[in-house]
Design a protein around this motif. Sequence first.
Motif, PDB file in Angstrom:
ATOM      1  N   TRP A 141       0.836  -1.211   0.000  1.00 46.60           N
ATOM      2  CA  TRP A 141       0.000   0.000   0.000  1.00 46.60           C
ATOM      3  C   TRP A 141       0.865   1.253   0.000  1.00 46.60           C
ATOM      4  O   TRP A 141       0.600   2.208  -0.737  1.00 46.60           O
TER       5      TRP A 141
ATOM      6  N   GLU B 123       0.352   2.932  -3.556  1.00 45.93           N
ATOM      7  CA  GLU B 123      -0.741   3.880  -3.348  1.00 45.93           C
ATOM      8  C   GLU B 123      -0.210   5.229  -2.875  1.00 45.93           C
ATOM      9  O   GLU B 123      -0.449   6.262  -3.511  1.00 45.93           O
TER      10      GLU B 123
ATOM     11  N   ARG C 215      -1.848   8.508  -8.274  1.00 46.64           N
ATOM     12  CA  ARG C 215      -2.883   7.864  -7.455  1.00 46.64           C
ATOM     13  C   ARG C 215      -3.193   8.700  -6.219  1.00 46.64           C
ATOM     14  O   ARG C 215      -4.347   8.759  -5.784  1.00 46.64           O
TER      15      ARG C 215
ATOM     16  N   THR D 245      -6.830  10.212  -5.330  1.00 46.50           N
ATOM     17  CA  THR D 245      -7.461   9.896  -4.053  1.00 46.50           C
ATOM     18  C   THR D 245      -7.898  11.159  -3.313  1.00 46.50           C
ATOM     19  O   THR D 245      -8.966  11.200  -2.692  1.00 46.50           O
TER      20      THR D 245
ATOM     21  N   THR E 290      -6.283   5.633   3.368  1.00 47.10           N
ATOM     22  CA  THR E 290      -6.256   4.224   3.770  1.00 47.10           C
ATOM     23  C   THR E 290      -7.434   3.429   3.225  1.00 47.10           C
ATOM     24  O   THR E 290      -7.620   2.273   3.610  1.00 47.10           O
ATOM     25  N   SER E 291      -8.211   4.025   2.339  1.00 45.82           N
ATOM     26  CA  SER E 291      -9.386   3.322   1.811  1.00 45.82           C
ATOM     27  C   SER E 291      -8.981   2.047   1.070  1.00 45.82           C
ATOM     28  O   SER E 291      -9.568   0.975   1.278  1.00 45.82           O
ATOM     29  N   THR E 292      -7.980   2.138   0.198  1.00 42.09           N
ATOM     30  CA  THR E 292      -7.526   0.959  -0.544  1.00 42.09           C
ATOM     31  C   THR E 292      -6.970  -0.096   0.392  1.00 42.09           C
ATOM     32  O   THR E 292      -7.228  -1.299   0.210  1.00 42.09           O
ATOM     33  N   LEU E 293      -6.212   0.321   1.392  1.00 37.74           N
ATOM     34  CA  LEU E 293      -5.648  -0.630   2.354  1.00 37.74           C
ATOM     35  C   LEU E 293      -6.746  -1.348   3.118  1.00 37.74           C
ATOM     36  O   LEU E 293      -6.698  -2.574   3.312  1.00 37.74           O
ATOM     37  N   ARG E 294      -7.753  -0.615   3.548  1.00 39.70           N
ATOM     38  CA  ARG E 294      -8.848  -1.240   4.298  1.00 39.70           C
ATOM     39  C   ARG E 294      -9.653  -2.180   3.406  1.00 39.70           C
ATOM     40  O   ARG E 294     -10.069  -3.261   3.846  1.00 39.70           O
ATOM     41  N   THR E 295      -9.870  -1.815   2.155  1.00 38.89           N
ATOM     42  CA  THR E 295     -10.593  -2.690   1.237  1.00 38.89           C
ATOM     43  C   THR E 295      -9.830  -3.988   1.004  1.00 38.89           C
ATOM     44  O   THR E 295     -10.411  -5.084   1.048  1.00 38.89           O
ATOM     45  N   ALA E 296      -8.520  -3.886   0.767  1.00 40.26           N
ATOM     46  CA  ALA E 296      -7.703  -5.083   0.569  1.00 40.26           C
ATOM     47  C   ALA E 296      -7.669  -5.945   1.825  1.00 40.26           C
ATOM     48  O   ALA E 296      -7.706  -7.178   1.756  1.00 40.26           O
TER      49      ALA E 296
END
Length: 294
Positions: free
Chosen positions: A25, A29, A35, A39, A244-250
């Motif tokens: 991430w 990210e 990116r 974001t 941290t949206s991508t990290l939380r989704t993953a």
Amino acid sequence: MRKVLSAVLIVLACVLVPLGGLSAWAKYEIGDTGRYVDTMAPLAAGPDVQSAIADSVTDGVMNQIEVGPLESEVRAYVRRAVRSFTGTEAFRAAWNTANRAAHDAVLRALRSSREGAVTLDLAPVTQQLKSQLSYDRVPLANRIPIEHTEVTVLEAQELSTLRKGFHVLEIAGFWLPLAAVALAVSGILLAVRRRQAVTATALGMALGAALLALATVIGRALTLADLPTHVSRAAAGTVYDALTSTLRTATWFILALGLTVAATTWLMDHHARRREASAAPAPAPAPEPTRARA
């Protein structure tokens, strides 16, 4: 030895899941300017961010002009004007420009040996504001300064610590996820009972993802707790959640995938055992004892 080696490899793979997720991430990210700007772009329409920007720009403007006893009225008027400006397309363009410049500055600072705080220059926002207010014939608009409207995004004392961690994450962002996958596959192939190994690996990875999700929540609380008093916590929380949206989704995806694989493998193993038990031949009846002749 196969059992021990398989268990060690699976445990190592599960330990690397949260570390690999965090490093990937950070590398792909946070470490990518395009990116990052994409974001941050939607946040320009958020009320918390707009209020924080209005306060910062207003403070920068009022520090450069002298209005005497009418300072409170002028400050309120300027803030209303800035707050109205934050809803325009010009502000969104300036917001993206400022974020791109700030991100480039942070990356250059982290990848070099430069010292000193990293600041976000609000001059593009102020320039757009000055032009808009001058067009509307607002008094004192021409006296609004364009320079010295900066906010600090990275303190100097934090730069050296973050630089070391950032270098490690850039290297680990590519290799740790691959290492986790390789260790997990090797541990499963070496296992004597592979279904049980798959179940254990899936549960371990789900546990690692859950720990990463917990760390994200704790990190948010610590980040907001350490903010200076003049920084808007609502705006900082919005930015943290967006980054941290991508990290939380993953994280939630890995958690759900691990639990699903573990449950599926356990059911398959349970069903196979029942089939083996039903297909096994029934034991032969014991012979009846013979009676001795009188």
